[in-house]
Write a protein that holds these residues in place. Sequence first.
Motif, PDB file in Angstrom:
ATOM      1  N   LEU A 185       0.281   1.917 -17.464  1.00  0.00           N
ATOM      2  CA  LEU A 185       0.818   0.544 -17.368  1.00  0.00           C
ATOM      3  C   LEU A 185      -0.205  -0.549 -17.039  1.00  0.00           C
ATOM      4  CD1 LEU A 185       3.773  -0.680 -17.707  1.00  0.00           C
ATOM      5  CD2 LEU A 185       3.985  -0.600 -15.048  1.00  0.00           C
ATOM      6  N   GLY A 186      -1.434  -0.043 -16.285  1.00  0.00           N
ATOM      7  CA  GLY A 186      -2.510  -0.729 -15.994  1.00  0.00           C
ATOM      8  C   GLY A 186      -2.880  -0.769 -14.363  1.00  0.00           C
ATOM      9  N   ALA A 187      -2.055   0.147 -13.653  1.00  0.00           N
ATOM     10  CA  ALA A 187      -2.575   0.193 -12.273  1.00  0.00           C
ATOM     11  C   ALA A 187      -3.856   0.830 -12.037  1.00  0.00           C
ATOM     12  CB  ALA A 187      -1.673   1.064 -11.695  1.00  0.00           C
ATOM     13  N   ASP A 188      -4.722   0.269 -11.143  1.00  0.00           N
ATOM     14  CA  ASP A 188      -6.095   0.659 -10.787  1.00  0.00           C
ATOM     15  C   ASP A 188      -6.114   1.813 -10.303  1.00  0.00           C
ATOM     16  OD1 ASP A 188      -7.775  -1.781 -11.894  1.00  0.00           O
ATOM     17  OD2 ASP A 188      -6.313  -2.534 -10.973  1.00  0.00           O
ATOM     18  N   ALA A 189      -5.406   2.246  -9.338  1.00  0.00           N
ATOM     19  CA  ALA A 189      -5.306   3.476  -8.300  1.00  0.00           C
ATOM     20  C   ALA A 189      -3.948   3.618  -8.068  1.00  0.00           C
ATOM     21  CB  ALA A 189      -6.268   3.236  -7.162  1.00  0.00           C
ATOM     22  N   VAL A 190      -3.472   4.893  -8.150  1.00  0.00           N
ATOM     23  CA  VAL A 190      -2.099   5.279  -7.738  1.00  0.00           C
ATOM     24  C   VAL A 190      -2.238   6.555  -6.840  1.00  0.00           C
ATOM     25  CG1 VAL A 190       0.211   6.086  -8.413  1.00  0.00           C
ATOM     26  CG2 VAL A 190      -1.036   4.298  -9.952  1.00  0.00           C
ATOM     27  N   PHE A 191      -1.673   6.486  -5.584  1.00  0.00           N
ATOM     28  CA  PHE A 191      -1.660   7.723  -4.766  1.00  0.00           C
ATOM     29  C   PHE A 191      -0.250   8.289  -4.192  1.00  0.00           C
ATOM     30  CE2 PHE A 191      -5.580   5.252  -4.269  1.00  0.00           C
ATOM     31  CZ  PHE A 191      -6.671   6.355  -4.446  1.00  0.00           C
ATOM     32  N   LEU A 192      -0.298   9.409  -3.877  1.00  0.00           N
ATOM     33  CA  LEU A 192       1.114   9.846  -3.316  1.00  0.00           C
ATOM     34  C   LEU A 192       1.355   9.021  -1.969  1.00  0.00           C
ATOM     35  CD1 LEU A 192       1.442  13.708  -4.163  1.00  0.00           C
ATOM     36  CD2 LEU A 192       2.622  11.817  -5.291  1.00  0.00           C
ATOM     37  N   ASP A 193       2.458   8.600  -1.669  1.00  0.00           N
ATOM     38  CA  ASP A 193       2.739   8.011  -0.648  1.00  0.00           C
ATOM     39  C   ASP A 193       3.027   9.149   0.725  1.00  0.00           C
ATOM     40  OD1 ASP A 193       3.314   5.985   1.312  1.00  0.00           O
ATOM     41  OD2 ASP A 193       5.157   5.321   0.212  1.00  0.00           O
ATOM     42  N   ASP A 194       1.839   9.678   1.188  1.00  0.00           N
ATOM     43  CA  ASP A 194       1.879  10.798   2.124  1.00  0.00           C
ATOM     44  C   ASP A 194       0.448  10.331   2.881  1.00  0.00           C
ATOM     45  OD1 ASP A 194       0.250  11.989   0.348  1.00  0.00           O
ATOM     46  OD2 ASP A 194       1.570  13.469  -0.162  1.00  0.00           O
ATOM     47  N   GLU A 195       0.191  11.483   3.826  1.00  0.00           N
ATOM     48  CA  GLU A 195      -0.875  11.171   4.655  1.00  0.00           C
ATOM     49  C   GLU A 195      -2.285  11.617   3.735  1.00  0.00           C
ATOM     50  OE1 GLU A 195      -1.549  10.028   7.497  1.00  0.00           O
ATOM     51  OE2 GLU A 195       0.604   9.849   7.886  1.00  0.00           O
ATOM     52  N   GLY A 197      -2.575  10.800   0.354  1.00  0.00           N
ATOM     53  CA  GLY A 197      -2.769   9.847  -0.463  1.00  0.00           C
ATOM     54  C   GLY A 197      -3.285   8.641   0.320  1.00  0.00           C
ATOM     55  N   PHE A 198      -2.790   8.541   1.664  1.00  0.00           N
ATOM     56  CA  PHE A 198      -3.459   7.504   2.454  1.00  0.00           C
ATOM     57  C   PHE A 198      -5.101   7.603   2.820  1.00  0.00           C
ATOM     58  CE2 PHE A 198      -4.545   6.915   6.891  1.00  0.00           C
ATOM     59  CZ  PHE A 198      -4.633   5.448   6.858  1.00  0.00           C
ATOM     60  N   ALA A 199      -5.179   8.940   2.911  1.00  0.00           N
ATOM     61  CA  ALA A 199      -6.741   9.291   3.387  1.00  0.00           C
ATOM     62  C   ALA A 199      -7.631   8.893   1.794  1.00  0.00           C
ATOM     63  CB  ALA A 199      -6.949  10.746   3.721  1.00  0.00           C
ATOM     64  N   ALA A 200      -7.126   9.482   0.737  1.00  0.00           N
ATOM     65  CA  ALA A 200      -7.686   9.234  -0.541  1.00  0.00           C
ATOM     66  C   ALA A 200      -7.670   7.325  -0.847  1.00  0.00           C
ATOM     67  CB  ALA A 200      -6.848   9.708  -1.578  1.00  0.00           C
ATOM     68  N   ALA A 201      -6.744   6.786  -0.531  1.00  0.00           N
ATOM     69  CA  ALA A 201      -6.848   5.358  -0.611  1.00  0.00           C
ATOM     70  C   ALA A 201      -7.977   4.658   0.330  1.00  0.00           C
ATOM     71  CB  ALA A 201      -5.435   4.595  -0.371  1.00  0.00           C
ATOM     72  N   LYS A 202      -7.613   5.376   1.642  1.00  0.00           N
ATOM     73  CA  LYS A 202      -8.678   4.663   2.548  1.00  0.00           C
ATOM     74  C   LYS A 202     -10.105   4.743   2.090  1.00  0.00           C
ATOM     75  CE  LYS A 202      -9.269   4.459   7.714  1.00  0.00           C
ATOM     76  NZ  LYS A 202      -8.755   4.907   8.868  1.00  0.00           N
ATOM     77  N   GLU A 203     -10.747   6.031   1.527  1.00  0.00           N
ATOM     78  CA  GLU A 203     -11.912   6.066   1.131  1.00  0.00           C
ATOM     79  C   GLU A 203     -12.182   5.292  -0.026  1.00  0.00           C
ATOM     80  OE1 GLU A 203     -14.552   9.977  -0.740  1.00  0.00           O
ATOM     81  OE2 GLU A 203     -12.369  10.147  -0.063  1.00  0.00           O
ATOM     82  N   LEU A 204     -11.351   4.968  -0.804  1.00  0.00           N
ATOM     83  CA  LEU A 204     -11.428   4.119  -2.274  1.00  0.00           C
ATOM     84  C   LEU A 204     -11.804   2.733  -1.823  1.00  0.00           C
ATOM     85  CD1 LEU A 204     -11.395   3.507  -5.103  1.00  0.00           C
ATOM     86  CD2 LEU A 204      -9.049   2.960  -4.996  1.00  0.00           C
ATOM     87  N   LEU A 205     -10.942   2.526  -0.871  1.00  0.00           N
ATOM     88  CA  LEU A 205     -10.969   1.046  -0.515  1.00  0.00           C
ATOM     89  C   LEU A 205     -11.767   0.527   0.560  1.00  0.00           C
ATOM     90  CD1 LEU A 205      -7.111   0.313  -0.221  1.00  0.00           C
ATOM     91  CD2 LEU A 205      -8.505  -0.343  -2.113  1.00  0.00           C
ATOM     92  N   GLN A 206     -12.711   1.653   1.191  1.00  0.00           N
ATOM     93  CA  GLN A 206     -13.706   1.294   2.290  1.00  0.00           C
ATOM     94  C   GLN A 206     -14.792   0.205   1.629  1.00  0.00           C
ATOM     95  OE1 GLN A 206     -15.952   4.774   3.275  1.00  0.00           O
ATOM     96  NE2 GLN A 206     -16.538   3.788   5.304  1.00  0.00           N
ATOM     97  N   GLY A 207     -14.867  -0.968   2.606  1.00  0.00           N
ATOM     98  CA  GLY A 207     -15.703  -1.830   2.280  1.00  0.00           C
ATOM     99  C   GLY A 207     -15.283  -3.133   1.658  1.00  0.00           C
TER     100      GLY A 207
END
Length: 327
Positions: A185-195, A197-207
């Motif tokens: 649909l156009g989402a840049d990143a999608v993660f499961l809403d759990d710990e 997924g949170f860790a993966a998003a934190k790594e991606l968004l660092q900085g």
Amino acid sequence: MSFCLSFPTTGNPAEVLEVVERPLLPLTGHEIRVHMRYAPVNPADLNFIEGNYGRAAHPPAIPGHEGCGEIMAIGPDVTSLEVGDLVIPLLGAGCWAQHMTADEQFFAKLPPGIDRVQASMLRVNPVTAWHLLKKHVSLEEGEWVMQNAGNSGVGRALIQVAKSLGIKTVSFVRREELIPELKALGADAVFLDDENGFAAAKELLQGHELKLAANAVGGDSAIRLMDLLSPEGTLVTYGAMSRRSLKVPNKFLIFKNLHLEGLWITRWFEKASTAELYEVLEPLVKMILHGELVTAVDEVIPMAEHRRAMQRAQEGGRAGKVILDLA
């Protein structure tokens, strides 16, 4: 005569809704009469019938927060609309009816070539998504915004609107099979809403600076969004799907000075000027016309089969919105 869906008492929508016949009275002044064509079944509609909405129902009442139809008659003083115009109601109530009658100021005209089913879903979710992206913080092209409930109606609209604005999205969902669907649909990143997924998003968004997060869930999901937000970031809550209260750890207020805001798009519609309304509606209409904003539809169900429609709308795993065919 005309037919509508009405409920004599609050309760389970599949049980309390009934088809009611009512007369069509002569038009006066600035009144117009719209032959309603389609109307979606939104969670807010179900909550209203159940008696759990932000505004109390006063049965007997006609539900329906949005829809679309064609003008079939106008009063003697109407100047802004004509018979045959395609419109959406701005009233926020009473759309589950074959005909709606109100003053011309309570309707917005749409281009005739727009898809009527998509137009019936314009007022709530796309407008909420636009408001989230444009009215709370200033986002520049290339910046990131986060949201939970990424597969919800607002979530899907936010992904598409953000893409059109050049804003990147991180969306959290509860089921893994939704991830490729939202990316398509156009989402840049999608993660499961759990710990995890949170860790993966934190790594991606660092900085990256994270100014805005849209919360429709509450509970632990909202805490994870607040954890990811940058200092001075804003969490906008527009839903509570988990039915769990929003709990804010002290550290997010003391050390990050996060800003917590709420959005009820119904209230915004009540206060917005005509200019403000069209500032939001016009770009969304263009997106629908160009196929850049598409709301998934699970099934179009005739009004006479309203019980099945209500049951389907309350089921999980749907492919999109349930739409009432009011013709």
